[in-house]
Design a protein around this motif. Structure first.
Motif: not given
Length: 371
Positions: A183-191
């Motif tokens: 995954l990208k580290d510059d995006l917020l991650t929704l789980l």
């Protein structure tokens, strides 16, 4: 030392018991463990696989209405009490620890009658019937949520410890988790997840979430549908004209085998409100939108969710109120407000108890005979 663990029916009762068993062996070298459960619960499978000796007794849960079946169940309870008493006399434990489920009743009660030190752990904010009854005869009650205290009788010794967390969750680290998940580290991650079997209501609402945030430049989504809900979710997306192959920021999985990485990467979680899940969210300081499973016994998941929502760590949405547009609105209102997201994270972290297992073992140590 010799210790008996008991707890059954669901993983929510069994996994904490197994964690405590391992914790005792780490604290007290050479500790012998015996696990007492039933042949009808998951414990009959999970406990031997974890490497602990297992014995079963005869017992069943009472129905919540007056019926002839309850007469048989009461007879089984008496039989189970006698069986538990015999096992305890044979094993001669220094302590007996119960983590919930109806099997705890005869085992912990028999231990109390035999003068063996006893402790019970309550996972949920609303204590189960068995633990509320046992609290009157045990030496120590430990709880996951502060909110649980008010449900026990005055004079019951209650200690706030939290719920034991899997080591891999405690060791979760964002950068490593993102790399492992590609995954990208510059995006917020929704789980998003609904438990191992999924949650149909959440899956249905997530169709709108996927359509709303597909190819977003600010958020990436991991959605675990559950094994039984995967095909239906994919079909629902297709029926609404959603081509998942075109959404590079949307990751749909039937099941997450590396949940520790998913949690380590998450900035916001949408999930049910089981005690173990909430313990993991709070120890990592993850904000959440919680949709309690409405058919959980005594609606305890809603009480769990309120314990977080009332302290600013989560948003509670009732299952009956959940829709796609509402979920989109709640997600957007959090991710578009950096200060709110940060404050929810801090509130969640304040509720987390990384040392829960050690705290429980401390409570056990205090009631041992030499103390």
């Amino acid at each position: 030392m010799r210790a008996v663990l008991t707890g059954g029916g669901t993983g929510g009762h069994i996994y904490p018991a197994l964690a405590i068993a391992k914790g005792l062996q780490e604290r007290f070298a050479g500790t012998d463990i015996l696990y007492i459960g039933t042949n009808r619960g998951l414990e009959a499978d999970l406990v031997p696989k974890a490497g602990f000796p297992f014995k079963a007794i005869t017992v069943a849960g009472l129905e919540r209405k007056i019926s002839l079946a309850n007469v048989k169940i009461l007879w089984q309870a008496i039989r189970g009490f006698q069986e538990a008493k015999a096992l305890l006399k044979e094993f001669r434990p220094d302590v007996v620890i119960g983590t919930g489920g109806y099997v705890c009743g005869p085992v912990v009660l028999a231990a109390s009658r035999l003068g063996i030190p006893t402790l019970i752990h309550e996972q949920n904010a609303l204590p189960g019937i068995t633990n509320k009854l046992l609290s009157r005869v045990v030496d120590q009650v430990t709880v996951t949520f502060e909110d649980s205290r008010k449900y026990f009788s005055k004079g019951v010794k209650v200690g706030l410890t939290g719920l034991p967390i899997r080591p891999e969750i405690l060791q979760a680290e964002r950068h490593t988790a993102l790399n492992n998940l590609q995954l990208k580290d510059d995006l917020l991650t929704l789980l998003v997840f609904g438990g191992s079997r999924g949650a149909r209501r959440i899956n249905q609402a997530m169709v709108d979430v996927v359509r709303e945030f597909g190819n977003s430049q600010s958020i990436q989504v991991i959605h675990a549908t559950g094994q039984t809900g995967y095909d239906e979710f994919i079909k629902d997306c297709q029926n609404k004209g959603i081509d998942l192959d075109k959404y590079v920021n949307i990751n749909i999985k039937a099941y997450l085998y590396n949940m520790h990485d998913a949690l380590g990467a998450a900035d916001l979680v949408v999930s049910r409100a089981g005690a173990a899940t909430l313990a993991e969210l709070t120890v990592l300081g993850i904000p959440s939108i919680l949709i309690p499973y409405p058919y959980a016994s005594e609606n305890h998941q809603e009480f769990n969710a309120r314990a977080l929502a009332d302290r600013g760590a989560a948003v509670l949405v009732k299952d009956k109120d959940l829709t796609g547009p509402l979920l989109v609105k709640e997600i957007r209102s959090i991710i578009n407000d950096a200060e709110r997201l940060r404050n929810m994270s801090l509130a969640s972290k304040r509720l987390g108890r990384a040392g829960a297992l050690n705290d429980i073992i401390d409570c056990v140590e205090k009631i041992l005979p030499r103390h």
